[in-house]
Design a protein around this motif. Structure first.
Motif, PDB file in Angstrom:
ATOM      1  N   ARG A  31      73.579  12.007  26.888  1.00  0.00           N
ATOM      2  CA  ARG A  31      74.830  11.734  26.193  1.00  0.00           C
ATOM      3  C   ARG A  31      75.205  10.251  26.242  1.00  0.00           C
ATOM      4  O   ARG A  31      75.437   9.620  25.228  1.00  0.00           O
ATOM      5  CB  ARG A  31      75.950  12.583  26.804  1.00  0.00           C
ATOM      6  CG  ARG A  31      75.722  14.081  26.712  1.00  0.00           C
ATOM      7  CD  ARG A  31      75.734  14.570  25.279  1.00  0.00           C
ATOM      8  NE  ARG A  31      77.038  14.360  24.634  1.00  0.00           N
ATOM      9  CZ  ARG A  31      77.301  14.723  23.398  1.00  0.00           C
ATOM     10  NH1 ARG A  31      76.348  15.314  22.674  1.00  0.00           N
ATOM     11  NH2 ARG A  31      78.483  14.494  22.882  1.00  0.00           N
ATOM     12  N   LEU A  32      75.314   9.698  27.453  1.00  0.00           N
ATOM     13  CA  LEU A  32      75.757   8.310  27.591  1.00  0.00           C
ATOM     14  C   LEU A  32      74.635   7.297  27.390  1.00  0.00           C
ATOM     15  O   LEU A  32      74.901   6.133  27.081  1.00  0.00           O
ATOM     16  CB  LEU A  32      76.388   8.106  28.984  1.00  0.00           C
ATOM     17  CG  LEU A  32      77.617   8.978  29.296  1.00  0.00           C
ATOM     18  CD1 LEU A  32      78.078   8.752  30.729  1.00  0.00           C
ATOM     19  CD2 LEU A  32      78.745   8.667  28.315  1.00  0.00           C
ATOM     20  N   LYS A  33      73.397   7.728  27.610  1.00  0.00           N
ATOM     21  CA  LYS A  33      72.214   6.856  27.458  1.00  0.00           C
ATOM     22  C   LYS A  33      72.315   5.606  28.341  1.00  0.00           C
ATOM     23  O   LYS A  33      71.908   4.513  27.951  1.00  0.00           O
ATOM     24  CB  LYS A  33      72.016   6.464  25.991  1.00  0.00           C
ATOM     25  CG  LYS A  33      71.829   7.660  25.068  1.00  0.00           C
ATOM     26  CD  LYS A  33      71.484   7.237  23.660  1.00  0.00           C
ATOM     27  CE  LYS A  33      71.394   8.432  22.713  1.00  0.00           C
ATOM     28  NZ  LYS A  33      70.447   9.471  23.166  1.00  0.00           N
ATOM     29  N   TRP A  34      72.874   5.772  29.535  1.00  0.00           N
ATOM     30  CA  TRP A  34      72.974   4.661  30.474  1.00  0.00           C
ATOM     31  C   TRP A  34      71.686   4.497  31.295  1.00  0.00           C
ATOM     32  O   TRP A  34      71.363   3.391  31.713  1.00  0.00           O
ATOM     33  CB  TRP A  34      74.142   4.883  31.444  1.00  0.00           C
ATOM     34  CG  TRP A  34      75.501   4.729  30.794  1.00  0.00           C
ATOM     35  CD1 TRP A  34      75.772   4.304  29.511  1.00  0.00           C
ATOM     36  CD2 TRP A  34      76.772   4.992  31.394  1.00  0.00           C
ATOM     37  NE1 TRP A  34      77.116   4.289  29.273  1.00  0.00           N
ATOM     38  CE2 TRP A  34      77.759   4.705  30.419  1.00  0.00           C
ATOM     39  CE3 TRP A  34      77.170   5.447  32.637  1.00  0.00           C
ATOM     40  CZ2 TRP A  34      79.116   4.858  30.673  1.00  0.00           C
ATOM     41  CZ3 TRP A  34      78.523   5.597  32.898  1.00  0.00           C
ATOM     42  CH2 TRP A  34      79.482   5.305  31.917  1.00  0.00           C
ATOM     43  N   LEU A  35      71.033   5.593  31.552  1.00  0.00           N
ATOM     44  CA  LEU A  35      69.886   5.580  32.461  1.00  0.00           C
ATOM     45  C   LEU A  35      68.706   6.306  31.820  1.00  0.00           C
ATOM     46  O   LEU A  35      68.903   7.171  30.951  1.00  0.00           O
ATOM     47  CB  LEU A  35      70.260   6.262  33.782  1.00  0.00           C
ATOM     48  CG  LEU A  35      71.364   5.572  34.596  1.00  0.00           C
ATOM     49  CD1 LEU A  35      71.865   6.488  35.696  1.00  0.00           C
ATOM     50  CD2 LEU A  35      70.849   4.269  35.189  1.00  0.00           C
ATOM     51  N   PRO A  36      67.475   5.978  32.235  1.00  0.00           N
ATOM     52  CA  PRO A  36      66.313   6.681  31.679  1.00  0.00           C
ATOM     53  C   PRO A  36      66.297   8.144  32.101  1.00  0.00           C
ATOM     54  O   PRO A  36      66.789   8.502  33.184  1.00  0.00           O
ATOM     55  CB  PRO A  36      65.117   5.910  32.254  1.00  0.00           C
ATOM     56  CG  PRO A  36      65.653   5.196  33.430  1.00  0.00           C
ATOM     57  CD  PRO A  36      67.090   4.903  33.163  1.00  0.00           C
ATOM     58  N   LEU A  37      65.743   8.981  31.223  1.00  0.00           N
ATOM     59  CA  LEU A  37      65.718  10.426  31.489  1.00  0.00           C
ATOM     60  C   LEU A  37      64.831  10.752  32.685  1.00  0.00           C
ATOM     61  O   LEU A  37      65.191  11.543  33.552  1.00  0.00           O
ATOM     62  CB  LEU A  37      65.226  11.164  30.244  1.00  0.00           C
ATOM     63  CG  LEU A  37      65.232  12.682  30.292  1.00  0.00           C
ATOM     64  CD1 LEU A  37      66.656  13.197  30.389  1.00  0.00           C
ATOM     65  CD2 LEU A  37      64.538  13.271  29.069  1.00  0.00           C
ATOM     66  N   ASP A  38      63.647  10.166  32.733  1.00  0.00           N
ATOM     67  CA  ASP A  38      62.712  10.431  33.828  1.00  0.00           C
ATOM     68  C   ASP A  38      61.635   9.361  33.813  1.00  0.00           C
ATOM     69  O   ASP A  38      61.709   8.397  33.049  1.00  0.00           O
ATOM     70  CB  ASP A  38      62.093  11.831  33.695  1.00  0.00           C
ATOM     71  CG  ASP A  38      61.479  12.050  32.320  1.00  0.00           C
ATOM     72  OD1 ASP A  38      61.066  11.060  31.686  1.00  0.00           O
ATOM     73  OD2 ASP A  38      61.426  13.205  31.875  1.00  0.00           O
ATOM     74  N   GLY A  39      60.633   9.560  34.658  1.00  0.00           N
ATOM     75  CA  GLY A  39      59.504   8.641  34.699  1.00  0.00           C
ATOM     76  C   GLY A  39      59.704   7.509  35.694  1.00  0.00           C
ATOM     77  O   GLY A  39      60.694   7.462  36.433  1.00  0.00           O
ATOM     78  N   PHE A  40      58.737   6.593  35.701  1.00  0.00           N
ATOM     79  CA  PHE A  40      58.749   5.447  36.612  1.00  0.00           C
ATOM     80  C   PHE A  40      58.573   4.197  35.772  1.00  0.00           C
ATOM     81  O   PHE A  40      57.689   4.130  34.910  1.00  0.00           O
ATOM     82  CB  PHE A  40      57.610   5.579  37.626  1.00  0.00           C
ATOM     83  CG  PHE A  40      57.682   4.594  38.753  1.00  0.00           C
ATOM     84  CD1 PHE A  40      58.614   4.743  39.761  1.00  0.00           C
ATOM     85  CD2 PHE A  40      56.817   3.518  38.815  1.00  0.00           C
ATOM     86  CE1 PHE A  40      58.688   3.842  40.811  1.00  0.00           C
ATOM     87  CE2 PHE A  40      56.877   2.615  39.862  1.00  0.00           C
ATOM     88  CZ  PHE A  40      57.825   2.786  40.863  1.00  0.00           C
ATOM     89  N   GLY A  41      59.419   3.187  35.985  1.00  0.00           N
ATOM     90  CA  GLY A  41      59.400   1.997  35.146  1.00  0.00           C
ATOM     91  C   GLY A  41      58.210   1.084  35.400  1.00  0.00           C
ATOM     92  O   GLY A  41      57.407   1.299  36.310  1.00  0.00           O
TER      93      GLY A  41
END
Length: 340
Positions: A181-191
């Motif tokens: 919803r807010l798209k503040w943080l990545p959904l999953d995974g490793f950067g």
């Protein structure tokens, strides 16, 4: 020292029991690891050849004896027992080497795979522990100071909800709000960059940390309520100390005794208990590795992850036990250990 020696002996026995049970269960589960390695289109002759290469055609007791003899050995023993020198590449600890064998699927030493995954799980565990301590201690102190009020009831209710809610439901809820919803943080995974890694760490750390913070809140609240009724707190208040100073300087220091021991226990449990969170957030750590190993029937990796997480939990229990003795003079006196 006697108490330390007893705990270390028990730790070794517990680790031996855990690894033996895991070995037996892993070998009696339905499914053929050789078929998983060969693939669905493999011929029976190919499957049998892989089974012989992996040593799965030997009796179970012979497989167990070979695994245990190779698990901890000296370099000379390794050279005699393992003809493949690359296979013998293992973690060295003093004069002893640890060899967990090769992964059936990745064909790499298990110790190498664990060494790659462990830093990420340790990063997640430390971040979750920080969330637990900050939220749990602050909320516990506030609830104790506001005992019997609506604020106290609200904090107790929220902490009860946090303890009762399954970890995966909390994780899904955080993903929906902050990633979808807010798209503040990545959904999953490793950067791929330090900033992306930090952002990717937030949601799984909150998922693990909020669950633990709820327990810390209850623990700190109960400890603080008992301490705030002690005579030395009344004396400090009578001498003019503010309520916040009495709580933060005098009561909190004594409340930290059980908290420190619980922290030591939690650190080991977080390393081994992040399976659901790492899988949900596709965090490439020990938890996700163990799930994939179970699905692939990758026996050496399963045994390696179990041994690693069990060692973390057992060692954290030993550390917690000694911290408790060190911090509480009554336990130290009852055990016969005198302070130096």
């Amino acid at each position: 020292m006697k108490r330390l020696a007893e705990r270390l002996v028990w730790a070794v026995l517990v680790l031996w029991a855990v690894i033996t049970l895991t070995f037996v269960i892993n070998n009696v589960l339905p499914g053929d690891p050789a078929r998983m390695v060969a693939g669905p289109a493999a011929r029976p002759a190919d499957i049998e050849r892989i089974r012989q290469q992996l040593g799965l055609d030997r009796p179970l007791l012979a497989q167990y004896a070979r695994f245990m003899s190779r698990l901890v050995h000296t370099p000379r023993a390794a050279a005699d027992d393992v003809p493949d020198k690359e296979h013998a590449s293992c973690a060295a600890w003093g004069q002893l080497h640890i060899d967990l064998g090769k992964s059936y699927q990745q064909r790499r030493p298990v110790t190498t795979i664990l060494a790659e995954k462990l830093p990420r799980t340790a990063m997640l565990a430390m971040a979750a522990l920080l969330v637990q301590l900050v939220l749990g201690v602050l909320m516990g102190i506030l609830a104790a100071m506001k005992r019997g009020t609506r604020a106290d009831l609200g904090i107790v209710g929220v902490s009860l909800l946090g303890v009762s809610m399954p970890t995966f439901m909390l994780g899904i809820g955080l993903q929906y709000v902050f990633a979808h919803r807010l798209k503040w943080l990545p959904l999953d995974g490793f950067g791929k960059t330090p900033r992306e890694n930090l952002l990717s760490l937030v949601l799984p750390a909150l998922t693990l940390g909020i669950f633990g913070a709820a327990y810390y809140t209850r623990l700190v609240r109960d400890e603080m309520i008992g301490l705030l009724q002690q005579d030395y707190i009344r004396t400090a208040l009578a001498k003019g100390a503010s309520r916040y100073r009495a709580v933060l300087v005098h009561a909190l220091r004594n409340a930290l005794v059980p908290i420190v021991t619980v922290v030591a226990l939690d650190l080991g449990a977080l390393v081994g208990g992040a399976v659901v969170t790492e899988t949900l957030f596709r965090w490439p750590g020990i938890g996700a590795l163990s799930v994939n190993a179970l699905l692939d029937r990758d026996g050496p990796v399963i045994l390696g992850t179990v041994l690693l997480t069990s060692t973390a939990i057992v060692l954290s229990n030993v550390v917690a036990d000694f911290l408790y003795v060190l911090l509480d003079p009554r336990i130290r006196a009852s055990s016969g250990d005198t302070p130096r």
